[in-house]
Design an enzyme around this catalytic site. Structure first.
Site, PDB file in Angstrom:
ATOM      1  N   HIS A   1     -82.343  78.678 -22.374  1.00  0.00           N
ATOM      2  CA  HIS A   1     -83.327  78.622 -23.466  1.00  0.00           C
ATOM      3  C   HIS A   1     -84.738  78.765 -22.912  1.00  0.00           C
ATOM      4  O   HIS A   1     -85.237  77.885 -22.210  1.00  0.00           O
ATOM      5  CB  HIS A   1     -83.205  77.311 -24.247  1.00  0.00           C
ATOM      6  CG  HIS A   1     -84.165  77.247 -25.404  1.00  0.00           C
ATOM      7  ND1 HIS A   1     -83.829  77.676 -26.670  1.00  0.00           N
ATOM      8  CD2 HIS A   1     -85.459  76.863 -25.475  1.00  0.00           C
ATOM      9  CE1 HIS A   1     -84.877  77.530 -27.473  1.00  0.00           C
ATOM     10  NE2 HIS A   1     -85.879  77.038 -26.760  1.00  0.00           N
TER      11      HIS A   1
ATOM     12  N   ASN B   1     -90.643  90.030 -29.934  1.00  0.00           N
ATOM     13  CA  ASN B   1     -91.729  89.387 -30.665  1.00  0.00           C
ATOM     14  C   ASN B   1     -91.983  88.015 -30.049  1.00  0.00           C
ATOM     15  O   ASN B   1     -91.043  87.253 -29.813  1.00  0.00           O
ATOM     16  CB  ASN B   1     -91.358  89.236 -32.146  1.00  0.00           C
ATOM     17  CG  ASN B   1     -91.111  90.569 -32.815  1.00  0.00           C
ATOM     18  OD1 ASN B   1     -91.829  91.533 -32.581  1.00  0.00           O
ATOM     19  ND2 ASN B   1     -90.083  90.638 -33.645  1.00  0.00           N
TER      20      ASN B   1
ATOM     21  N   THR C   1     -89.152  84.777 -35.335  1.00  0.00           N
ATOM     22  CA  THR C   1     -88.580  83.772 -36.234  1.00  0.00           C
ATOM     23  C   THR C   1     -87.593  82.859 -35.513  1.00  0.00           C
ATOM     24  O   THR C   1     -87.290  81.775 -36.000  1.00  0.00           O
ATOM     25  CB  THR C   1     -87.855  84.439 -37.425  1.00  0.00           C
ATOM     26  OG1 THR C   1     -86.849  85.327 -36.922  1.00  0.00           O
ATOM     27  CG2 THR C   1     -88.834  85.217 -38.285  1.00  0.00           C
TER      28      THR C   1
ATOM     29  N   HIS D   1     -86.222  81.585 -29.210  1.00  0.00           N
ATOM     30  CA  HIS D   1     -85.403  81.704 -27.994  1.00  0.00           C
ATOM     31  C   HIS D   1     -85.600  83.158 -27.574  1.00  0.00           C
ATOM     32  O   HIS D   1     -85.305  84.073 -28.368  1.00  0.00           O
ATOM     33  CB  HIS D   1     -83.937  81.383 -28.321  1.00  0.00           C
ATOM     34  CG  HIS D   1     -82.982  81.462 -27.155  1.00  0.00           C
ATOM     35  ND1 HIS D   1     -82.120  80.430 -26.813  1.00  0.00           N
ATOM     36  CD2 HIS D   1     -82.732  82.462 -26.271  1.00  0.00           C
ATOM     37  CE1 HIS D   1     -81.384  80.799 -25.763  1.00  0.00           C
ATOM     38  NE2 HIS D   1     -81.728  82.033 -25.423  1.00  0.00           N
TER      39      HIS D   1
ATOM     40  N   HIS E   1     -85.686  86.815 -26.881  1.00  0.00           N
ATOM     41  CA  HIS E   1     -84.669  87.830 -27.188  1.00  0.00           C
ATOM     42  C   HIS E   1     -85.307  89.204 -27.213  1.00  0.00           C
ATOM     43  O   HIS E   1     -86.496  89.350 -27.525  1.00  0.00           O
ATOM     44  CB  HIS E   1     -83.976  87.543 -28.519  1.00  0.00           C
ATOM     45  CG  HIS E   1     -84.892  87.337 -29.687  1.00  0.00           C
ATOM     46  ND1 HIS E   1     -85.567  86.159 -29.905  1.00  0.00           N
ATOM     47  CD2 HIS E   1     -85.237  88.155 -30.707  1.00  0.00           C
ATOM     48  CE1 HIS E   1     -86.284  86.259 -31.001  1.00  0.00           C
ATOM     49  NE2 HIS E   1     -86.119  87.468 -31.514  1.00  0.00           N
TER      50      HIS E   1
ATOM     51  N   HIS F   1     -84.857  92.870 -28.906  1.00  0.00           N
ATOM     52  CA  HIS F   1     -84.224  93.724 -29.905  1.00  0.00           C
ATOM     53  C   HIS F   1     -84.010  95.090 -29.257  1.00  0.00           C
ATOM     54  O   HIS F   1     -84.945  95.657 -28.682  1.00  0.00           O
ATOM     55  CB  HIS F   1     -85.152  93.939 -31.107  1.00  0.00           C
ATOM     56  CG  HIS F   1     -85.499  92.702 -31.873  1.00  0.00           C
ATOM     57  ND1 HIS F   1     -84.849  92.333 -33.023  1.00  0.00           N
ATOM     58  CD2 HIS F   1     -86.449  91.755 -31.673  1.00  0.00           C
ATOM     59  CE1 HIS F   1     -85.383  91.221 -33.503  1.00  0.00           C
ATOM     60  NE2 HIS F   1     -86.362  90.851 -32.709  1.00  0.00           N
TER      61      HIS F   1
HETATM   62  P1  5GP Z   1     -87.364  87.732 -34.411  1.00  0.00           P
HETATM   63  O1  5GP Z   1     -87.812  87.800 -35.841  1.00  0.00           O
HETATM   64  O2  5GP Z   1     -87.440  86.300 -33.890  1.00  0.00           O
HETATM   65  O3  5GP Z   1     -88.023  88.708 -33.499  1.00  0.00           O
HETATM   66  O4  5GP Z   1     -85.852  88.161 -34.419  1.00  0.00           O
HETATM   67  C1  5GP Z   1     -84.824  87.282 -34.795  1.00  0.00           C
HETATM   68  C2  5GP Z   1     -83.658  88.135 -35.211  1.00  0.00           C
HETATM   69  O5  5GP Z   1     -82.517  87.311 -35.237  1.00  0.00           O
HETATM   70  C3  5GP Z   1     -83.806  88.766 -36.597  1.00  0.00           C
HETATM   71  O6  5GP Z   1     -83.724  90.176 -36.480  1.00  0.00           O
HETATM   72  C4  5GP Z   1     -82.641  88.159 -37.390  1.00  0.00           C
HETATM   73  O7  5GP Z   1     -82.031  89.093 -38.270  1.00  0.00           O
HETATM   74  C5  5GP Z   1     -81.685  87.734 -36.297  1.00  0.00           C
HETATM   75  N1  5GP Z   1     -80.875  86.565 -36.645  1.00  0.00           N
HETATM   76  C6  5GP Z   1     -81.307  85.383 -37.177  1.00  0.00           C
HETATM   77  N2  5GP Z   1     -80.276  84.532 -37.346  1.00  0.00           N
HETATM   78  C7  5GP Z   1     -79.170  85.172 -36.892  1.00  0.00           C
HETATM   79  C8  5GP Z   1     -77.788  84.798 -36.790  1.00  0.00           C
HETATM   80  O8  5GP Z   1     -77.359  83.701 -37.148  1.00  0.00           O
HETATM   81  N3  5GP Z   1     -76.940  85.738 -36.284  1.00  0.00           N
HETATM   82  C9  5GP Z   1     -77.367  86.973 -35.878  1.00  0.00           C
HETATM   83  N4  5GP Z   1     -76.445  87.820 -35.407  1.00  0.00           N
HETATM   84  N5  5GP Z   1     -78.662  87.359 -35.946  1.00  0.00           N
HETATM   85  C10 5GP Z   1     -79.551  86.469 -36.448  1.00  0.00           C
HETATM   86 ZN    ZN Z   2     -82.161  78.467 -27.530  1.00  0.00          ZN
END
Ligand code: 5GP
Ligand code: ZN
Length: 111
Positions: free
Chosen positions: A46, A87, A95, A98, A100, A102
């Site tokens: 994490h 992001n 959102t 942790h 990540h 894309h």
């Molecule tokens: P962020 O907005 O933080 O850059 O990207 C978070 C991503 O996680 C979003 O694209 C969202 O669709 C994806 N996401 C959120 N919750 C879950 C989940 O429970 N399972 C999966 N597979 N993706 C998730």
């Molecule tokens: Zn985490």
């Protein structure tokens, strides 16, 4: 990190569709894809965001990118091309706190 969605995915408490896995990295399909192919690549440790990378944990970023190269080979995305986006911070649209990456390929939506 008890309430971290991605830590719960790593522990199996929340199901996910696996794309790639090794000792350091896990990759799975985004639940709300914003491109024909939308894969999330995360370290098993994490780390909140790219803002928290330092000399002690940056090897995990390298591991993530090694995984990305392997995933795009396996998924046949290298020819079509792909984007890698991370992001950091709510203001940038993060959102899930942790780290990540894309991996997006094919027709892109909001990205
Ligand atoms: P962020 O907005 O933080 O850059 O990207 C978070 C991503 O996680 C979003 O694209 C969202 O669709 C994806 N996401 C959120 N919750 C879950 C989940 O429970 N399972 C999966 N597979 N993706 C998730
Ligand atoms: Zn985490």
């Amino acid at each position: 990190m008890n309430d971290c969605i991605f830590c719960k995915i790593l522990s199996g408490d929340i199901p996910s569709t696996e794309v790639y896995s090794n000792a350091h990295v896990y990759a799975f399909r985004d639940i709300n894809p914003k491109a024909d192919s939308h894969i999330l690549v995360i370290p098993r440790t994490h780390i909140e965001s790219a803002a928290e990378i330092n000399a002690d944990n940056s090897e995990l970023v390298a591991r993530c990118f090694e995984a990305i190269a392997e995933i795009v080979r396996r998924e046949g995305l290298s020819k079509r091309g792909f984007r890698v986006i991370s992001n950091a911070g709510e203001g940038a649209g993060q959102t899930v706190p942790h780290l990540h990456f894309h991996v997006l390929s094919g027709s892109l939506g909001a990205f």
